[in-house]
Design a protein around this motif. Structure first.
Motif, mmCIF file in Angstrom:
data_model
loop_
_atom_site.group_PDB
_atom_site.id
_atom_site.type_symbol
_atom_site.label_atom_id
_atom_site.label_comp_id
_atom_site.label_asym_id
_atom_site.label_seq_id
_atom_site.Cartn_x
_atom_site.Cartn_y
_atom_site.Cartn_z
ATOM 1 N N GLY A 1 0.864 -1.017 0.049
ATOM 2 C CA GLY A 1 0.209 0.290 0.428
ATOM 3 C C GLY A 1 0.867 1.410 0.049
ATOM 4 N N GLU A 2 0.799 2.755 -0.438
ATOM 5 C CA GLU A 2 1.249 3.468 -1.297
ATOM 6 C C GLU A 2 -0.360 4.367 -0.461
ATOM 7 O OE1 GLU A 2 2.947 4.299 -4.235
ATOM 8 O OE2 GLU A 2 3.984 2.540 -4.575
ATOM 9 N N ILE A 3 0.065 5.179 1.009
ATOM 10 C CA ILE A 3 -1.674 5.984 0.914
ATOM 11 C C ILE A 3 -0.648 7.221 1.853
ATOM 12 C CG2 ILE A 3 -1.566 5.276 3.925
ATOM 13 C CD1 ILE A 3 -4.840 5.477 3.164
ATOM 14 N N LYS A 4 -1.631 8.496 1.343
ATOM 15 C CA LYS A 4 -0.747 9.954 2.185
ATOM 16 C C LYS A 4 -2.321 10.234 2.356
ATOM 17 C CE LYS A 4 3.243 11.294 -0.174
ATOM 18 N NZ LYS A 4 3.626 12.113 -1.012
ATOM 19 N N SER A 5 -2.634 10.986 3.107
ATOM 20 C CA SER A 5 -3.603 12.635 3.339
ATOM 21 C C SER A 5 -4.310 12.851 2.689
ATOM 22 C CB SER A 5 -3.815 12.634 5.116
ATOM 23 O OG SER A 5 -2.355 13.586 5.131
ATOM 24 N N HIS A 6 -5.366 12.956 2.551
ATOM 25 C CA HIS A 6 -5.753 14.111 1.254
ATOM 26 C C HIS A 6 -5.130 15.516 2.170
ATOM 27 C CE1 HIS A 6 -9.665 15.151 4.622
ATOM 28 N NE2 HIS A 6 -8.891 16.429 3.971
ATOM 29 N N THR A 7 -5.196 15.946 2.864
ATOM 30 C CA THR A 7 -4.555 16.727 3.499
ATOM 31 C C THR A 7 -3.272 17.257 2.834
ATOM 32 O OG1 THR A 7 -4.019 15.949 5.738
ATOM 33 C CG2 THR A 7 -5.927 17.815 5.491
ATOM 34 N N GLU A 8 -2.505 16.102 2.903
ATOM 35 C CA GLU A 8 -0.681 15.932 2.625
ATOM 36 C C GLU A 8 -0.774 16.562 1.095
ATOM 37 O OE1 GLU A 8 1.904 12.960 4.444
ATOM 38 O OE2 GLU A 8 0.160 12.212 4.973
ATOM 39 N N LEU A 9 -2.101 16.039 0.464
ATOM 40 C CA LEU A 9 -2.114 16.309 -1.262
ATOM 41 C C LEU A 9 -2.553 17.188 -1.523
ATOM 42 C CD1 LEU A 9 -3.362 11.932 -1.967
ATOM 43 C CD2 LEU A 9 -1.389 13.157 -2.351
ATOM 44 N N GLY A 10 -3.370 17.949 -0.113
ATOM 45 C CA GLY A 10 -3.634 19.389 -1.288
ATOM 46 C C GLY A 10 -4.839 19.248 -1.623
ATOM 47 N N MET A 11 -5.441 17.993 -1.544
ATOM 48 C CA MET A 11 -6.708 18.224 -1.536
ATOM 49 C C MET A 11 -8.528 18.712 -0.518
ATOM 50 S SD MET A 11 -6.488 14.292 -2.440
ATOM 51 C CE MET A 11 -7.586 14.063 -3.992
ATOM 52 N N LYS A 12 -9.127 18.706 -1.510
ATOM 53 C CA LYS A 12 -10.867 19.617 -0.713
ATOM 54 C C LYS A 12 -12.082 18.017 0.317
ATOM 55 C CE LYS A 12 -9.423 23.401 -0.403
ATOM 56 N NZ LYS A 12 -9.244 24.253 0.467
ATOM 57 N N GLY A 13 -11.823 17.075 -0.338
ATOM 58 C CA GLY A 13 -12.135 15.785 0.143
ATOM 59 C C GLY A 13 -13.401 15.460 -0.934
ATOM 60 N N HIS A 14 -13.829 16.405 -1.732
ATOM 61 C CA HIS A 14 -15.514 15.970 -2.507
ATOM 62 C C HIS A 14 -15.322 15.778 -3.565
ATOM 63 C CE1 HIS A 14 -17.992 18.201 0.157
ATOM 64 N NE2 HIS A 14 -16.789 19.453 -0.040
ATOM 65 N N PHE B 1 -7.886 3.150 -3.810
ATOM 66 C CA PHE B 1 -8.731 3.224 -2.315
ATOM 67 C C PHE B 1 -8.914 4.279 -1.401
ATOM 68 C CE2 PHE B 1 -9.580 2.192 2.313
ATOM 69 C CZ PHE B 1 -9.677 0.448 1.929
ATOM 70 N N ALA B 2 -9.746 4.800 -0.933
ATOM 71 C CA ALA B 2 -10.151 5.988 0.176
ATOM 72 C C ALA B 2 -10.924 5.755 1.387
ATOM 73 C CB ALA B 2 -10.901 6.932 -0.822
ATOM 74 N N PHE B 3 -10.268 6.677 2.435
ATOM 75 C CA PHE B 3 -11.135 6.509 3.748
ATOM 76 C C PHE B 3 -11.627 8.170 3.310
ATOM 77 C CE2 PHE B 3 -7.492 3.968 5.007
ATOM 78 C CZ PHE B 3 -8.035 3.109 5.471
ATOM 79 N N GLY B 4 -12.744 7.943 3.483
ATOM 80 C CA GLY B 4 -13.059 9.291 3.744
ATOM 81 C C GLY B 4 -14.942 9.749 4.641
ATOM 82 N N LEU B 5 -15.757 10.913 5.007
ATOM 83 C CA LEU B 5 -16.506 10.730 5.473
ATOM 84 C C LEU B 5 -17.833 11.254 4.793
ATOM 85 C CD1 LEU B 5 -14.610 11.430 7.481
ATOM 86 C CD2 LEU B 5 -16.111 13.336 8.685
ATOM 87 N N PRO B 6 -19.326 11.168 4.786
ATOM 88 C CA PRO B 6 -20.157 10.470 4.667
ATOM 89 C C PRO B 6 -20.490 12.769 3.578
ATOM 90 C CG PRO B 6 -20.714 10.065 5.896
ATOM 91 C CD PRO B 6 -19.420 10.661 6.358
ATOM 92 N N GLY B 7 -20.260 13.394 4.251
ATOM 93 C CA GLY B 7 -19.130 14.627 2.857
ATOM 94 C C GLY B 7 -18.948 14.996 1.456
ATOM 95 N N TYR B 8 -18.158 13.328 1.855
ATOM 96 C CA TYR B 8 -17.535 14.121 0.560
ATOM 97 C C TYR B 8 -17.859 13.415 -0.720
ATOM 98 C CZ TYR B 8 -12.420 13.712 3.127
ATOM 99 O OH TYR B 8 -11.614 13.320 3.881
ATOM 100 N N VAL B 9 -19.723 12.488 -0.220
ATOM 101 C CA VAL B 9 -19.977 11.707 -1.293
ATOM 102 C C VAL B 9 -21.759 12.500 -1.610
ATOM 103 C CG1 VAL B 9 -18.473 9.547 -1.859
ATOM 104 C CG2 VAL B 9 -20.541 10.137 -0.094
ATOM 105 N N VAL B 10 -22.424 13.216 -0.478
ATOM 106 C CA VAL B 10 -23.431 13.016 -0.239
ATOM 107 C C VAL B 10 -23.864 14.214 -2.193
ATOM 108 C CG1 VAL B 10 -25.232 15.669 0.579
ATOM 109 C CG2 VAL B 10 -24.024 13.650 1.813
ATOM 110 N N PRO B 11 -22.435 15.256 -2.248
ATOM 111 C CA PRO B 11 -22.876 16.135 -3.209
ATOM 112 C C PRO B 11 -23.796 14.975 -5.012
ATOM 113 C CG PRO B 11 -21.119 16.438 -2.935
ATOM 114 C CD PRO B 11 -21.617 15.273 -1.843
ATOM 115 N N GLU B 12 -22.363 13.302 -4.643
ATOM 116 C CA GLU B 12 -23.664 12.789 -5.278
ATOM 117 C C GLU B 12 -25.191 11.642 -5.400
ATOM 118 O OE1 GLU B 12 -22.351 11.906 -7.827
ATOM 119 O OE2 GLU B 12 -20.000 13.380 -7.912
ATOM 120 N N SER B 13 -25.374 11.930 -3.664
ATOM 121 C CA SER B 13 -26.493 11.498 -3.498
ATOM 122 C C SER B 13 -27.015 11.599 -1.890
ATOM 123 C CB SER B 13 -26.729 10.220 -3.773
ATOM 124 O OG SER B 13 -27.676 9.459 -3.238
ATOM 125 N N GLU B 14 -28.240 12.128 -1.666
ATOM 126 C CA GLU B 14 -27.902 12.348 0.058
ATOM 127 C C GLU B 14 -28.460 10.707 0.818
ATOM 128 O OE1 GLU B 14 -29.970 14.074 -2.437
ATOM 129 O OE2 GLU B 14 -29.086 15.534 -1.941
#
Length: 353
Positions: free
Chosen positions: A66-79, A92-105
């Motif tokens: 595996g090779e993983i970095k946090s989204h903050t290290e990568l300068g990403m917002k999450g969405h 592979f991604a770890f994330g919160l519902p706020g990342y994916v809610v724009p696609e579907s509630e």
């Protein structure tokens, strides 16, 4: 004699080719590129990062690396993260519902604000809703949902006295999910969307009066330096997901699939157990101790009363659930009622028209 030599040469060539093929198969390592949550929170530091950057290679003898970095290290917002997983930029991604809610509630349904006060019940909710989210990840993102895990529980931290739920009225409160905004408006307060990095300074300057964030992030972020009160009603759990690109998953052998699924299940269980522990540690450290991880915050922590919980029940029934049912639609709400609603004894129904 010539026939013998030709036969021997054939055997030798076949042997060499077999050896080379075996060597290639032995060196056939699967590399999984991952993206995690926030580098400054313990979930990434203690679990997400170590699991992919070291543990999975150890338990698979290097067959998966595996090779993983946090989204903050990568300068990403999450969405954008799950869209990148869909396109194969990440495996592979770890994330919160706020990342994916724009696609579907539908993705909000396992962590609607303030409904669950007990982590054991929250785990039942996550299990009940897992098949729903599993289908949604497959349909929306061509991804395999592999885990649902909690961050420490989300509570309300304020720079002015809070004695009960009524004291939240009129206050500007930081939120990061639509369902949290529903709760805030439901108790007569004003939701303000802001990233966690902006929270300490905004509280100090009075840009908002309170902030919703997790117990441990409140401690490690030193909110006790800018806010003196904590209202310990659990308004959410920051329930997070781990999901894998389906095409990448399908490249794995059955053996590696089984092994990876087993290890992720163990990781998932460990994170549930540790979140419960972290909640207690963080609350003790935010108050007057004891605190084995640093200084005490000396905050005044106010527990919700029975009357507060009755107000919460009213807000849930009249604001949080109807608003979400409206956003998600009748089929989505009916599915929630059959799954999570059955666990909680609640129903999500849109406002009558």
């Amino acid at each position: 004699m010539k026939r013998v030599k030709k036969y021997s040469a054939s055997i030798l060539l076949g042997f060499v080719m077999t050896m080379m093929s075996g060597l290639l198969m032995a060196n056939d390592t699967v590399i999984i590129k991952g993206v995690g949550t926030w580098e400054y929170f313990t979930n990434y530091q203690k679990h997400e990062g170590p699991f992919w950057n070291q543990h999975i290679a150890d338990v698979t003898d290097g067959r998966i690396v595996g090779e993983i970095k946090s989204h903050t290290e990568l300068g990403m917002k999450g969405h954008e993260i799950m869209r990148l997983v869909k396109n194969g930029v990440f495996d592979f991604a770890f994330g919160l519902p706020g990342y994916v809610v724009p696609e579907s509630e539908i993705f909000e349904g396992a962590d609607l604000s303030s409904l669950v006060q007990n982590i054991g019940v929250q785990k039942q909710v996550a299990n009940a809703y897992f098949p729903t989210l599993e289908r949604a990840f497959a349909e929306k993102y061509n991804a395999k949902l592999m885990m649902l895990y909690p961050f420490p529980s989300q509570m309300i931290w304020c720079n002015s006295p809070i004695r009960n739920i009524d004291d939240l009225k009129g206050k500007r409160i930081r939120v990061f999910l639509a369902t949290l905004g529903d709760f805030v408006e439901g108790v007569g307060a004003i939701p303000v969307s802001a990233s966690f990095n902006d929270v300490p300074q905004a509280l100090e300057k009075g840009i908002f009066d309170c902030a919703i964030t997790g117990t441990m992030s409140a401690y490690t972020g030193k909110l006790y330096e800018v806010a003196s009160y904590g209202y310990t009603l659990r308004v959410g759990w920051g329930l997070a997901f781990g999901a894998m690109n389906m095409d990448k998953w399908n490249l794995l052998s059955d053996e590696l699939k089984a092994l990876l699924q087993k290890e992720i299940s163990l990781l998932n269980e460990k994170m549930w157990q540790e979140t419960a522990t972290e909640d207690a540690i963080a609350l003790s450290c935010l108050a007057d101790g004891p605190c084995a991880i640093g200084e005490v915050g000396n905050m005044t922590l106010v527990e919700p009363t029975k009357s507060d919980l009755m107000v919460r029940n009213k807000v849930a029934a009249e604001v949080i659930l109807p608003r979400w049912a409206e956003r998600c639609g009748p089929e989505c709400a009916a599915n929630w009622n059959r799954t999570v609603g059955k666990v909680l004894g609640l129903r999500a129904e849109a406002y009558a028209r």
